[in-house]
Motif scaffolding. Structure first.
Motif, PDB file in Angstrom:
ATOM      1  N   GLN A 146       0.831  -1.205   0.000  1.00  0.00           N
ATOM      2  CA  GLN A 146       0.000   0.000   0.000  1.00  0.00           C
ATOM      3  C   GLN A 146       0.869   1.261   0.000  1.00  0.00           C
ATOM      4  OE1 GLN A 146      -2.576  -1.452   3.426  1.00  0.00           O
ATOM      5  NE2 GLN A 146      -1.498  -3.100   2.431  1.00  0.00           N
ATOM      6  N   TYR A 147       0.425   2.246  -0.779  1.00  0.00           N
ATOM      7  CA  TYR A 147       1.107   3.523  -0.934  1.00  0.00           C
ATOM      8  C   TYR A 147       0.129   4.600  -0.449  1.00  0.00           C
ATOM      9  CZ  TYR A 147       3.408   7.383  -3.530  1.00  0.00           C
ATOM     10  OH  TYR A 147       4.040   8.545  -3.900  1.00  0.00           O
ATOM     11  N   ILE A 148       0.474   5.261   0.654  1.00  0.00           N
ATOM     12  CA  ILE A 148      -0.451   6.222   1.259  1.00  0.00           C
ATOM     13  C   ILE A 148       0.157   7.630   1.154  1.00  0.00           C
ATOM     14  CG2 ILE A 148      -1.605   6.938   3.392  1.00  0.00           C
ATOM     15  CD1 ILE A 148      -1.675   4.030   4.218  1.00  0.00           C
ATOM     16  N   CYS A 149      -0.654   8.579   0.682  1.00  0.00           N
ATOM     17  CA  CYS A 149      -0.198   9.964   0.554  1.00  0.00           C
ATOM     18  C   CYS A 149      -1.376  10.900   0.801  1.00  0.00           C
ATOM     19  CB  CYS A 149       0.409  10.213  -0.824  1.00  0.00           C
ATOM     20  SG  CYS A 149      -0.760   9.974  -2.174  1.00  0.00           S
ATOM     21  N   LEU A 150      -1.088  12.186   0.814  1.00  0.00           N
ATOM     22  CA  LEU A 150      -2.117  13.211   0.993  1.00  0.00           C
ATOM     23  C   LEU A 150      -2.237  13.994  -0.303  1.00  0.00           C
ATOM     24  CD1 LEU A 150      -1.099  14.534   4.531  1.00  0.00           C
ATOM     25  CD2 LEU A 150      -2.839  12.845   3.993  1.00  0.00           C
ATOM     26  N   GLU A 151      -3.449  14.173  -0.786  1.00  0.00           N
ATOM     27  CA  GLU A 151      -3.690  14.918  -2.014  1.00  0.00           C
ATOM     28  C   GLU A 151      -4.755  15.977  -1.749  1.00  0.00           C
ATOM     29  OE1 GLU A 151      -4.775  12.162  -5.054  1.00  0.00           O
ATOM     30  OE2 GLU A 151      -2.807  11.181  -5.095  1.00  0.00           O
ATOM     31  N   ARG A 152      -4.766  17.009  -2.608  1.00  0.00           N
ATOM     32  CA  ARG A 152      -5.783  18.049  -2.492  1.00  0.00           C
ATOM     33  C   ARG A 152      -6.789  17.871  -3.605  1.00  0.00           C
ATOM     34  NH1 ARG A 152      -4.691  22.214   0.991  1.00  0.00           N
ATOM     35  NH2 ARG A 152      -5.888  23.754  -0.169  1.00  0.00           N
ATOM     36  N   ASP A 153      -8.077  17.883  -3.244  1.00  0.00           N
ATOM     37  CA  ASP A 153      -9.108  17.709  -4.252  1.00  0.00           C
ATOM     38  C   ASP A 153      -9.468  19.056  -4.875  1.00  0.00           C
ATOM     39  OD1 ASP A 153     -10.636  19.024  -2.411  1.00  0.00           O
ATOM     40  OD2 ASP A 153     -12.071  17.410  -2.072  1.00  0.00           O
ATOM     41  N   LYS A 154     -10.466  19.064  -5.755  1.00  0.00           N
ATOM     42  CA  LYS A 154     -10.842  20.273  -6.477  1.00  0.00           C
ATOM     43  C   LYS A 154     -11.297  21.380  -5.534  1.00  0.00           C
ATOM     44  CE  LYS A 154     -13.903  21.936 -10.122  1.00  0.00           C
ATOM     45  NZ  LYS A 154     -14.983  21.617 -11.066  1.00  0.00           N
ATOM     46  N   ALA A 155     -11.888  20.981  -4.417  1.00  0.00           N
ATOM     47  CA  ALA A 155     -12.390  21.969  -3.455  1.00  0.00           C
ATOM     48  C   ALA A 155     -11.341  22.349  -2.420  1.00  0.00           C
ATOM     49  CB  ALA A 155     -13.630  21.421  -2.752  1.00  0.00           C
ATOM     50  N   SER A 156     -10.072  22.029  -2.710  1.00  0.00           N
ATOM     51  CA  SER A 156      -8.913  22.393  -1.871  1.00  0.00           C
ATOM     52  C   SER A 156      -8.868  21.671  -0.539  1.00  0.00           C
ATOM     53  CB  SER A 156      -8.853  23.915  -1.624  1.00  0.00           C
ATOM     54  OG  SER A 156      -9.733  24.318  -0.628  1.00  0.00           O
ATOM     55  N   HIS A 157      -9.670  20.624  -0.349  1.00  0.00           N
ATOM     56  CA  HIS A 157      -9.563  19.813   0.850  1.00  0.00           C
ATOM     57  C   HIS A 157      -8.367  18.873   0.744  1.00  0.00           C
ATOM     58  CE1 HIS A 157     -14.161  20.405   0.981  1.00  0.00           C
ATOM     59  NE2 HIS A 157     -13.598  21.243   1.830  1.00  0.00           N
ATOM     60  N   THR A 158      -7.735  18.574   1.870  1.00  0.00           N
ATOM     61  CA  THR A 158      -6.665  17.585   1.907  1.00  0.00           C
ATOM     62  C   THR A 158      -7.284  16.214   2.172  1.00  0.00           C
ATOM     63  OG1 THR A 158      -5.111  19.236   2.740  1.00  0.00           O
ATOM     64  CG2 THR A 158      -4.501  16.924   3.005  1.00  0.00           C
TER      65      THR A 158
END
Length: 752
Positions: A146-158
């Motif tokens: 498993q590869y876990i990371c943090l991304e920001r969606d279109k609404a700028s949420h993490t």
């Protein structure tokens, strides 16, 4: 849950065992640590979605100071942790060694390439936003890894995102909810390593008790000013810190008007402008939640900028005023003669908009350390200026019409308890204002002019810390002489100079020293009492009941004082009483408005003081000016101006003469100077000078005699400050008259 995998309870036990505060504590205050220590909740969220075999092989990218790596090592068989910042990596190794953790291979590097030779990995945890290309790293996953990371969606949420290797080069992506990376409350100060949880709790109690901000209490504990604290917060959470001036230049007041003010005040956030596809929002905490703001603008991403509480209030006042102005129809310009202008506020209370302008002005002045606010009107143009470090600077973001200016003047008059109907005569008034814990006394002067009334508001801090003699910037010799004067049994000591030259500050530095001497009684009579000093009996004049300086002096001698301070000698009666008080065994301190030390003698002659009385009682005169101090953060040695050098040294300048200037930086707002320092001319009377005064010899001869007797000229003091790097050379023509730039000639007269 399968028996051959680690369960959630095991993760929780490991997280509980690792002391996160051990990693937060930081002795290097400039080190960026905040974002390198993720919260326990974030670590728990990431591990809760994992399905890992016993003793898994783990790779962590963006390891920071090692907190997450320490947690992973608690259940991992072997952990490879990579951090590109060598300083952070050094701190991590030290902290991990302190906990006795040995199954971590800590490496320094970018992390984009991962660690192929140590794989394949059962878990890759990415803790840095700098890695956006994942393909090379997916290749280092074991099947089922498993590869876990943090991304920001279109609404700028993490969002927490997992990529799982399903084999045959297939990757499955799943999202696992939103997270806030920065604390949204006062816990942020613990995250910064500035305080311990216990100290934070103590600050909360004091803030509740004193009705102050927690940041103010923490600043007192740690001896940090607000701006330094917020710069640290901005660095460590990766959010830009902006000033009011920068933000107002691009702010859109209509955005402010789209939100409930109660909501924004609770959130401590202000929407400023839309830049491309982003909504810029100013906030006082890096973790301020933006979910509700996002609902209003779902198509935009949120870009936070950090502001200090003072700048937040300034932004609020300015945008609130502008938003209200936008909802009010534009008033027609009055083309009638100035004498026929009708003030709409004459018959009704001041408009709330003008009250907001007035309060915004005061906030701007306090935040910029201004000593005065100047309001001026010329035809249809209104000019707003602040005097900062002795120099007037325009405030361009106040666009005030003529009719609005008339309303603003009425607000100022009402607050200062003046007659708003009187526009033909000058008026003086006073008011008080509080900004947070700070209290200020306002001295207001309204002066009728050609196009309307001009206003000057002088701002005097009431509870600011007093300046000591050592911090006035005097040379050690003059500071020592000043202390010795205060210990004399009797005599008159004068501090002279123009308005705004720091005379009261110099006298109050002496009073502070006297206050510590419990063997003497000190009484002052002032107009007004500018600084409150404990253990000093302070009285203010009350002209409305005919209680002036001279009346106070006559009553003071019956109070058995040792030292008397007279705020200003401005008439014969006060001068006479000051001389009498010194003759009856008191030290008398006072000020005069004049240009130099010798001019002070002539000024007292003009007030009809007898030459013999003055010669016997005058101990010393200090004449002073204030020069702009070079900013310590951007000071550098520079070539001196040849024209100024020619004036200072008509023959040849010294071979190794040095001069310094400020380059301009964040701390000084690009000006190169910050604060001011006193440049002092010091005259100590001796027998020859007393004879000259009693004979009332011409002032030119008296100055020549003073030079022979050791007069420390203002030129000498200014040059000392230049060589020491305290003031720029360009300040000398501003504080010295042309005839005093060159060395003065000594006495050459004949004695008959």
């Amino acid at each position: 849950m399968k028996e051959n995998t680690i369960n959630i309870h095991q993760y929780e036990e490991v997280i509980a065992k690792v002391d996160r505060q051990h990693f937060v504590q930081n002795s290097q205050h400039e080190l960026v640590i905040g974002r390198s220590v993720p919260s326990r909740e974030l670590i728990q969220r990431c591990l809760a979605i994992c399905t890992l075999p016993p003793s898994p092989r783990i790779l962590q990218l963006g390891a920071g100071v090692g907190y997450a790596a320490a947690v992973l090592a608690g259940f991992g068989g072997h952990v490879v942790a990579i951090e590109k910042n060598a300083i952070l990596a050094g701190v991590a190794r030290e902290k991990l060694a302190g906990l006795g953790i040995k199954n971590i291979d800590f490496r320094i590097g970018e992390g984009n390439e991962g660690a192929p030779s140590a794989g394949p990995f059962d878990l890759i945890l990415v803790s840095t936003p700098n890695i956006s290309q994942h393909e090379k790293l997916w290749e280092q996953l074991a099947v089922g890894g498993q590869y876990i990371c943090l991304e920001r969606d279109k609404a700028s949420h993490t969002v927490v995102v997992m990529y799982k290797n399903q084999g045959q080069h297939k990757i499955a992506r799943t999202e696992h909810g939103y997270v806030d990376l920065a604390p949204s409350d006062d816990q942020v100060f613990v995250e910064l390593g500035l305080v311990s949880p216990a100290l934070l709790a103590k600050a909360r109690k004091l803030a509740d008790k004193n009705h102050t901000l927690i940041v103010d209490e923490i600043s007192k504990f740690q001896h940090l000013d607000e701006l330094k604290l917020y710069r640290s917060m901005a660095r460590q959470y990766g959010i830009p810190l902006r000033s009011t001036e920068e933000l107002l230049a691009s702010a859109d007041p209509s955005l402010f008007g789209q939100f409930s003010t109660a909501f924004l005040d609770h959130l401590q956030a202000i929407p400023l402008c839309i830049e491309g596809t982003s909504l810029v929002v100013a906030c006082t905490q890096p973790g301020t939640p933006m979910r509700e703001v996002q609902l209003v603008f779902p198509e935009l991403t949120i870009e936070k900028v950090l502001v200090t509480p003072v700048d937040y209030r300034r932004l609020w006042s300015s945008l609130s005023r502008q938003a209200k102005d936008g909802r009010v129809a534009m008033e027609q310009k009055d083309t009638s003669a100035a004498g026929q202008d009708k003030d709409l506020l004459d018959s009704k209370p001041p408009d709330a908009r003008m009250v907001a302008v007035y309060e915004a002005l005061l906030l701007d002045a306090v935040a910029d350390r201004a000593s005065d606010i100047h309001l001026e009107i010329y035809h249809e143009r209104v000019r707003v200026r602040l005097r900062i470090d002795g120099e007037l600077r325009d405030l361009q973001h106040y666009q005030i019409s003529r009719s609005e200016y008339l309303g603003l003047v009425n607000v100022v008059k009402l607050r200062a308890e003046m007659n708003i109907a009187e526009r033909r005569l000058p008026q003086s008034g006073r008011a008080q204002v509080r900004v947070g814990d700070a209290r200020f006394d306002l001295r207001v002067q309204v002066q009728p002019a050609l196009h309307g009334e001009h206003v000057v508001i002088r701002i005097l801090a009431q509870n600011s810390p007093l300046i000591s003699i050592d911090s006035l910037g005097m040379s050690p010799m003059i500071a020592g002489q000043y202390r010795r004067l205060l210990n004399n049994p009797a005599g008159l000591v004068l501090v002279v100079g123009p308005t705004g030259s720091g005379k009261s500050t110099t006298l109050n530095a002496g009073l502070q020293l006297l206050a510590d001497d419990t063997s003497r009684k000190v009484i002052t009579i002032e107009d007004p009492v500018e600084y409150s000093i404990d253990d000093i009996q302070q009285v203010r004049v009350r002209p409305e009941i005919r209680f002036n300086f001279a009346d106070a002096m006559r009553s003071f001698v019956r109070q058995d004082p040792d030292v008397v301070l007279v705020g200003e000698i401005r008439d014969h009666e006060t001068a006479l009483e000051a001389i009498r008080a010194s003759q009856t065994g008191h030290i008398v301190l006072s000020t005069l408005h004049c240009n130099d030390a010798i001019d002070a003698v002539q000024r007292l002659f003009d007030l009809n003081v007898h030459p013999n009385s003055l010669a016997s009682e005058l101990l010393a005169v200090m004449a002073q000016r204030l020069a702009k101090r070079i900013c310590e953060h951007c000071k550098y040695e520079a070539l001196p101006d040849p024209q100024i050098l020619k004036e200072l040294f008509p023959r040849d300048p010294p071979k190794h003469f040095k001069a310094f200037i400020g380059k301009g930086c964040e701390q000084c707002n690009g000006t190169g100077t910050h604060g001011r320092v006193a440049v002092i001319e010091y005259l100590h009377l001796n027998a020859e000078l007393r004879d000259g005064i009693s004979q009332r010899i011409p002032m030119g001869q008296l100055r020549a005699q003073a030079l022979d007797s050791g007069l420390v000229t203002m030129r000498d003091s200014a040059l000392d400050h230049v060589v020491q790097g305290n003031i720029p050379l360009t300040e000398l023509p501003r504080i010295l008259p042309q005839e005093r730039m060159a060395p003065e000639k000594r006495g050459e007269w004949q004695v008959s």
